[in-house]
Write a protein that holds these residues in place. Structure first.
Motif, PDB file in Angstrom:
ATOM      1  N   SER A  20       0.830  -1.208   0.000  1.00 40.26           N
ATOM      2  CA  SER A  20       0.000   0.000   0.000  1.00 40.26           C
ATOM      3  C   SER A  20       0.864   1.256   0.000  1.00 40.26           C
ATOM      4  CB  SER A  20      -0.936   0.000   1.212  1.00 40.26           C
ATOM      5  OG  SER A  20      -0.203  -0.004   2.426  1.00 40.26           O
ATOM      6  N   ALA A  21       2.009   1.217   0.701  1.00 42.11           N
ATOM      7  CA  ALA A  21       2.895   2.380   0.738  1.00 42.11           C
ATOM      8  C   ALA A  21       3.508   2.647  -0.633  1.00 42.11           C
ATOM      9  CB  ALA A  21       3.997   2.166   1.773  1.00 42.11           C
ATOM     10  N   VAL A  22       3.933   1.590  -1.319  1.00 45.54           N
ATOM     11  CA  VAL A  22       4.520   1.746  -2.659  1.00 45.54           C
ATOM     12  C   VAL A  22       3.474   2.247  -3.646  1.00 45.54           C
ATOM     13  CG1 VAL A  22       5.532   0.513  -4.605  1.00 45.54           C
ATOM     14  CG2 VAL A  22       6.319   0.040  -2.274  1.00 45.54           C
ATOM     15  N   LEU A  23       2.271   1.704  -3.561  1.00 44.12           N
ATOM     16  CA  LEU A  23       1.200   2.138  -4.453  1.00 44.12           C
ATOM     17  C   LEU A  23       0.846   3.601  -4.216  1.00 44.12           C
ATOM     18  CD1 LEU A  23      -0.789   1.250  -6.628  1.00 44.12           C
ATOM     19  CD2 LEU A  23      -2.401   0.621  -4.813  1.00 44.12           C
ATOM     20  N   VAL A  79       6.463  11.213   2.233  1.00 42.09           N
ATOM     21  CA  VAL A  79       7.586  11.009   3.159  1.00 42.09           C
ATOM     22  C   VAL A  79       7.151  10.548   4.542  1.00 42.09           C
ATOM     23  CG1 VAL A  79       8.936  12.760   1.940  1.00 42.09           C
ATOM     24  CG2 VAL A  79       7.612  13.405   3.970  1.00 42.09           C
ATOM     25  N   THR A  80       5.850  10.616   4.836  1.00 48.24           N
ATOM     26  CA  THR A  80       5.402  10.177   6.162  1.00 48.24           C
ATOM     27  C   THR A  80       5.584   8.667   6.288  1.00 48.24           C
ATOM     28  OG1 THR A  80       3.762  11.950   6.288  1.00 48.24           O
ATOM     29  CG2 THR A  80       3.449  10.056   7.744  1.00 48.24           C
ATOM     30  N   PRO A  81       6.335   8.213   7.283  1.00 47.78           N
ATOM     31  CA  PRO A  81       6.587   6.768   7.429  1.00 47.78           C
ATOM     32  C   PRO A  81       5.356   6.034   7.950  1.00 47.78           C
ATOM     33  CG  PRO A  81       7.555   7.958   9.267  1.00 47.78           C
ATOM     34  CD  PRO A  81       7.026   9.008   8.321  1.00 47.78           C
ATOM     35  N   ALA A  82       5.129   4.849   7.407  1.00 44.30           N
ATOM     36  CA  ALA A  82       3.985   4.036   7.837  1.00 44.30           C
ATOM     37  C   ALA A  82       4.371   3.188   9.041  1.00 44.30           C
ATOM     38  CB  ALA A  82       3.497   3.173   6.689  1.00 44.30           C
ATOM     39  N   SER A  83       4.758   3.872  10.103  1.00 47.51           N
ATOM     40  CA  SER A  83       5.154   3.175  11.336  1.00 47.51           C
ATOM     41  C   SER A  83       4.947   4.128  12.499  1.00 47.51           C
ATOM     42  CB  SER A  83       6.619   2.726  11.269  1.00 47.51           C
ATOM     43  OG  SER A  83       7.477   3.835  11.061  1.00 47.51           O
TER      44      SER A  83
END
Length: 405
Positions: A20-23, A79-83
């Motif tokens: 989802s992050a790459v998409l 740039v917002t990290p998914a963590s």
């Protein structure tokens, strides 16, 4: 509790989060680049004195503000990290804050269009109110939300968004600080555009303003009355403008495109956001809807970036640099000028004045032209033609009206 069975239960994995992050990146980067390149082109064109005056439009500046915040939205989104973490919390805040600003500035474009064209409000005087209202509302909606730690990592979707673990409280925060206001903004923009389009249809369905040409008989009043009844060449015959002139069709299309894009992008994301919050995140279908939601958020800068490329003020400025502008006297050099909303409003006033002049002339059994200005004999038709842009008073009125915004 979910009523899902083991057969349709879904567990979000790291692979799903990475996918989802790459998409999301694949969707957001093109639009952000298009918006940035368009803003760069604006900056280049405004550097030239020759074209700078063409960009002195309130609606154009509102579009620039929208582009700026769409670019910031795209950067924060990417740039917002998914963590979990401080960066996730702050990134969610920036994403929602810039989303609010870009949405409200787009709404101001539609609102300004109605106020200027229909109600005769001075757009330049209203500009500071657009900026102040948009900024204050965005701050009120997002800063307190960030201060009470409602932005952060959402365990259900694996994204940085509203993070309250209680679905009911999270739903209230989403509706109160985002969904309601975005829906309202898109609705107001659509209503303003529909009002303007309806006004255009009502105003111009019996008027022809392609060149604001008025033909009247130069003979006596009985001859004028006869010409009105028996000849279509010696009278001002109403013709529907939008169906005849491709330049004004482009204006109508452009007026309609903003609400169409806003409705598609904003309504879709609001519905998907609320659906995920209400239904929960339990099945593969829910994950697919999350992906669709991320895609619509990602294409937002692209949609408005493409619209901004075709902004009439920008197109006119570029043509001015290329030497293909229509000059003040109405003479074309190489191509026609793109009609902006301000030209449209100016044409309205010019035609209204012209119709009043025709009506006044019909009551006076005198000879000659009804409106001062340069005239041309039209052969054996026995008429005089007064054209906007060829020394007539209407040409001056048009330019004076344009200068008010």
């Amino acid at each position: 509790m979910s009523d899902t069975t083991p057969q349709n239960a879904f567990t979000l994995t790291d692979a799903d989060i990475n996918f989802s992050a790459v998409l999301a990146l694949a969707c957001i980067i093109p639009g952000t680049c298009v918006s940035f390149l368009t803003l760069l082109a604006y900056s280049v064109v405004v550097c030239f004195k020759r074209s700078r005056a063409k960009l002195d439009r309130v609606s154009f500046r509102l579009m620039v503000y929208t582009l700026v915040f769409n670019i910031l939205f795209g950067i924060a989104y990417a740039v917002t990290p998914a963590s979990p973490g401080v960066l996730c919390n702050f990134g969610a805040f920036v994403v929602n804050f810039t989303l609010s600003l870009s949405t409200f500035f787009t709404t101001c474009i539609g609102l300004n269009l109605q106020l200027v064209l229909i109600h005769g409000v001075n757009g330049k005087k209203m500009e500071k109110y657009y900026i102040a209202a948009t900024t204050i509302l965005s701050i009120v909606l997002n800063v307190p939300t960030y201060a009470v730690h409602q932005f952060g990592y959402n365990e259900d979707t694996g994204t940085c968004w509203y993070s309250n673990t209680d679905p009911r409280l999270r739903l209230k925060w989403i509706i109160g600080t985002q969904s309601f206001w975005i829906t309202l903004a898109a609705t107001v923009e659509t209503m303003c555009s529909c009002v303007v389009l309806g006004w255009i249809y009502y105003r111009f369905q019996t008027q022809r303003i392609t060149s604001i040409m008025i033909k009247v008989s130069t003979r006596t009043k009985p001859q004028l009355e006869k010409a009105r009844i028996g000849s279509s060449d010696n009278v001002f015959r109403p013709v529907m403008l939008v169906a005849r002139d491709k330049r004004y069709r482009r204006v109508v299309l452009r007026i309609a495109m903003y609400p169409i894009v806003s409705l598609i992008v904003n309504y879709t994301t609001v519905i998907l956001d609320l659906n995920m919050t209400v239904r929960g995140f339990h099945t593969q279908r829910d994950f697919n809807l999350l992906i669709l939601d991320l895609i619509f958020y990602g294409i937002r800068p692209l949609a408005y970036g493409v619209l901004s490329i075709t902004d009439p003020a920008f197109v006119n400025a570029v043509r001015e640099l290329r030497g293909t502008e229509v000059n003040r006297n109405g003479h074309r050099t190489n191509s026609e000028r793109t009609v902006t909303q301000l030209d449209f409003a100016s044409a309205v006033q010019s035609t209204a004045d012209a119709q009043g002049a025709v009506s006044q002339y019909s009551k006076e059994p005198t000879h000659g032209s009804i409106i001062p200005g340069n005239t041309e004999e039209s052969g054996d038709s026995g008429t005089e033609c007064v054209e906007s842009g060829r020394g007539s008073v209407h040409d001056e009125d048009l330019w004076k009206f344009e200068s008010q915004l």
